[in-house]
Scaffold this motif. Structure first.
Motif, PDB file in Angstrom:
ATOM      1  N   GLU A  16       0.826  -1.211   0.000  1.00 55.29           N
ATOM      2  CA  GLU A  16       0.000   0.000   0.000  1.00 55.29           C
ATOM      3  C   GLU A  16       0.860   1.261   0.000  1.00 55.29           C
ATOM      4  O   GLU A  16       1.739   1.435   0.823  1.00 55.29           O
ATOM      5  N   TYR A  17       0.612   2.144  -0.969  1.00 50.26           N
ATOM      6  CA  TYR A  17       1.277   3.457  -0.993  1.00 50.26           C
ATOM      7  C   TYR A  17       0.608   4.330  -2.039  1.00 50.26           C
ATOM      8  O   TYR A  17       0.315   3.877  -3.140  1.00 50.26           O
ATOM      9  N   LYS A  18       0.382   5.590  -1.675  1.00 52.21           N
ATOM     10  CA  LYS A  18      -0.150   6.559  -2.629  1.00 52.21           C
ATOM     11  C   LYS A  18       0.595   7.876  -2.433  1.00 52.21           C
ATOM     12  O   LYS A  18       0.717   8.358  -1.317  1.00 52.21           O
TER      13      LYS A  18
END
Length: 377
Positions: free
Chosen positions: A41-43
């Motif tokens: 998960e990463y944005k």
């Protein structure tokens, strides 16, 4: 400004090939770049590159494909570069509707041995056939191919020889290389193993060669540097049993480092090893670490892999060996100890060849041009 979207299921969003080399090269040449991975998960933005990553690797195939479709529809790229068949299949409608290029970057065997590991004979044969058909389907859907090495061109380059393709090896950018050419210290040597710790990757072959060495040179101080970790619980138990069996006096085990500091982590090593088993998959691979060892100025002892021989021929900075021949491997090490001028020559050759033939600066413009032409033929 052309927009390029990288899609990958099993590679991290900051994968060394995708993020540090391909994406940055496109960014530097005026492209707008986005990476979508299903690994974690990463944005956000990293060095001017947009990342939208999701931790859905264990979810259903439908969930993974829908994730890719949503990202693709929202971003509207001019070119897609996918690393796995699922990524290519997920965006087939978008590619067809908007008539954009879809480049399949083949860096791994498909199916890999790890994918088939859980199946028993004869189910394994049917699964291998099924996965192979999926690979061909991804080749059919793609408009262009990038192959990480010549030995991975089969079968796609032969079934779809009419499609534009290129070879893009795993050469590192010199900016990530920490050079450290050493002189051997009399009476002592530091031997280094990096990467996944497992039988397949050759940890026991490494230990067996060192054990033979210490029995031949009783007065030699052997320091063992291991940078890596086990993945499976079975590998952990296997590694523990090897440590007890061989009971070496000076062993340092470090956790894997991040990509940018990898070559600094083994700076004190005299010799670097990769004695992986020679099975079909390994034999047709060109190990990425080899080029990082070269750039750092480290002589190497590697398994005699077809992938290395076909790409590089005879090494001028080390040896290709039978990974099970501890006698011969120990003799290679002893030859360096007794001939420090040979060691120095190989260290300098490694660095010279890296700078002259095997670094990212030499091939990145060819990659960028390939992507440009896929968008505007």
């Amino acid at each position: 400004m052309p927009k390029v979207l990288f899609l990958t299921t099993s590679h991290s969003y900051n994968d060394d090939r995708i993020f540090y080399h391909q994406a940055k090269a496109l960014r530097d040449n005026g492209f707008e770049v986005k990476i979508c991975s299903l690994y974690a998960e990463y944005k956000g933005f990293m060095d001017g590159i947009e990342v939208e990553s999701f931790a859905v690797l264990e979810e259903s195939i439908d969930t993974k494909m829908e994730t890719f479709r949503k990202v693709c529809s929202a971003y509207r790229p001019d070119c897609i570069i996918g690393s796995e068949p699922l990524a290519i299949a997920a965006v087939k409608k978008f590619v067809k509707e908007y008539k954009i290029s879809c480049i399949y970057d083949i860096t791994e065997w498909y199916p890999s041995m790890s994918m088939l590991q859980k199946y028993r004979f004869p189910v394994k044969i049917f699964q291998a056939l099924k996965f192979s058909l999926i690979q061909l389907y991804a080749g059919f859907l793609s408009t262009h191919f990038i192959f990480g090495e010549t030995t991975k061109k089969f079968p796609l380059a032969y079934f779809f020889g009419f499609k534009k393709q290129m070879i893009l090896p795993y050469y590192p950018d010199p900016v990530y290389i920490h050079e450290n050419i050493k002189e051997l210290t009399p009476g002592s040597i530091t031997l280094c193993y990096t990467g996944q710790i497992s039988k397949d990757k050759g940890i026991e072959n490494f230990f067996r060669a060192i054990d033979r060495l210490r029995k031949k040179l009783l007065a030699l101080h052997i320091r063992i540097l291991i940078i890596g970790s086990t993945v499976q619980e079975s590998d952990k138990l296997y590694f523990s049993s090897l440590l007890q069996k061989y009971a070496f006096d000076d062993v340092e085990i470090r956790k894997p480092t991040n990509f940018e500091t990898f070559t600094k982590a083994f700076a004190e090593a005299d010799l670097c090893f990769d004695l992986r088993e020679i099975n079909f998959e390994n034999n047709h691979s060109l190990p990425i670490k080899l080029f990082y060892f070269m750039g750092a100025g480290k002589p190497v002892i590697y398994s005699d892999l077809k992938g290395i021989r076909k790409h590089m021929g005879k090494l001028s900075f080390g040896s290709l060996a039978d990974p099970h021949d501890a006698e011969a491997i120990s003799d290679i090490i002893i030859n360096y100890i007794r001939n420090p001028e040979l060691y120095q020559s190989h260290a300098l050759n490694a660095q010279k060849e890296f700078k002259g033939k095997y670094n990212w600066e030499i091939i990145k413009d060819i990659f960028v041009d390939f992507v440009k032409k896929s968008i505007d033929p």
